[in-house]
Design a protein around this motif. Structure first.
Motif, mmCIF file in Angstrom:
data_model
loop_
_atom_site.group_PDB
_atom_site.id
_atom_site.type_symbol
_atom_site.label_atom_id
_atom_site.label_comp_id
_atom_site.label_asym_id
_atom_site.label_seq_id
_atom_site.Cartn_x
_atom_site.Cartn_y
_atom_site.Cartn_z
ATOM 1 N N TYR A 237 0.697 -1.596 0.067
ATOM 2 C CA TYR A 237 0.072 0.084 0.095
ATOM 3 C C TYR A 237 0.885 1.225 -0.331
ATOM 4 C CZ TYR A 237 -4.837 -1.377 -0.063
ATOM 5 O OH TYR A 237 -6.197 -2.421 -0.651
ATOM 6 N N LEU A 238 1.920 1.213 0.100
ATOM 7 C CA LEU A 238 2.686 2.484 0.308
ATOM 8 C C LEU A 238 3.563 2.322 -0.894
ATOM 9 C CD1 LEU A 238 4.358 2.589 4.013
ATOM 10 C CD2 LEU A 238 2.060 3.473 3.095
ATOM 11 N N PRO B 193 1.943 2.330 -3.928
ATOM 12 C CA PRO B 193 0.669 1.164 -5.028
ATOM 13 C C PRO B 193 0.689 1.509 -6.583
ATOM 14 C CG PRO B 193 0.665 3.214 -3.752
ATOM 15 C CD PRO B 193 1.823 3.179 -3.390
ATOM 16 N N ALA C 161 -1.828 -2.915 -4.368
ATOM 17 C CA ALA C 161 -3.228 -2.504 -3.783
ATOM 18 C C ALA C 161 -4.192 -2.208 -4.754
ATOM 19 C CB ALA C 161 -2.444 -1.363 -3.175
ATOM 20 N N ALA D 90 -4.639 2.818 3.223
ATOM 21 C CA ALA D 90 -3.527 3.355 3.452
ATOM 22 C C ALA D 90 -2.636 4.625 4.337
ATOM 23 C CB ALA D 90 -3.092 4.063 1.407
#
Length: 196
Positions: A24-25, A27, A73, A84
């Protein structure tokens, strides 16, 4: 590997938090299970099982290319934005730098500025490619370079640390850099008085 996350009580395992955070970091990128297993220092089978659960929950999308399974993601999930944000707070630059900077002698204050701070303040934009950090104090430049390298390894993003003296920070005068930094959002990592 990250220190113990405050989000961990909500997750089944540290690996799940680290896997979700990495995906998620970042994406904008798809990662193979092999890449993720190597990065997270875990077995491919364990990462694959966790990925199965995340795909089933609709948090991660997958694409198959031959034998390779790519994970990314799923930003169409109704939970994506909130997830997120939570992951950025618990596994992102602020959390990583809050672990690494306080032990360094001479760090009186430290702030994230630039695009990461702007995203945290709610400004729209793409995921930042790097992390800009302002350190106030007289910390040794070599120690700060070591912190930047350690943070880069954990975050997978370039970390730029700029140091200014306490005197310069308290009375920036006509310093265009500090004027610019102060005019934009700042995210505190270490604030005056936080150190023991």
């Amino acid at each position: 590997m990250q220190g113990r996350s405050r989000l961990l009580p909500l997750l089944r395992s540290p690996l799940l938090g680290e896997l979700l955070a990495w995906i998620y970091l970042h994406p904008e990128t798809s990662y193979s299970v092999t890449e993720l297993a190597r990065r997270l220092k875990s077995s491919q089978s364990t990462v694959s099982r966790e990925a199965d659960r995340l795909v089933e929950a609709g948090l991660v999308s997958e694409e198959r290319r031959g034998n390779m399974r790519l994970l990314q993601a799923d930003l169409t999930s109704p939970l994506a934005r909130a997830l997120a944000e939570v992951l950025a707070l618990t596994y992102g630059p602020a959390a990583v730098l809050a672990d690494l900077l306080p032990p360094v002698d001479g760090v009186d204050e430290a702030y994230i500025y630039g695009s990461w701070a702007a995203r945290h303040a709610g400004e729209a934009g793409p995921p930042p490619r790097d992390v800009d950090v302002l350190v106030v104090g007289d910390a040794d430049e070599d120690d700060l370079a070591d912190v930047a390298l350690a943070a880069e390894r954990r975050l997978g993003r370039e970390v730029n640390i700029h140091r200014v003296s306490v005197t310069t920070w308290r009375s920036p005068g006509g310093d265009p850099f500090l004027t610019s930094v102060r005019s934009r959002p700042l995210y505190p990592i270490v604030e005056h008085g936080d150190r023991s």
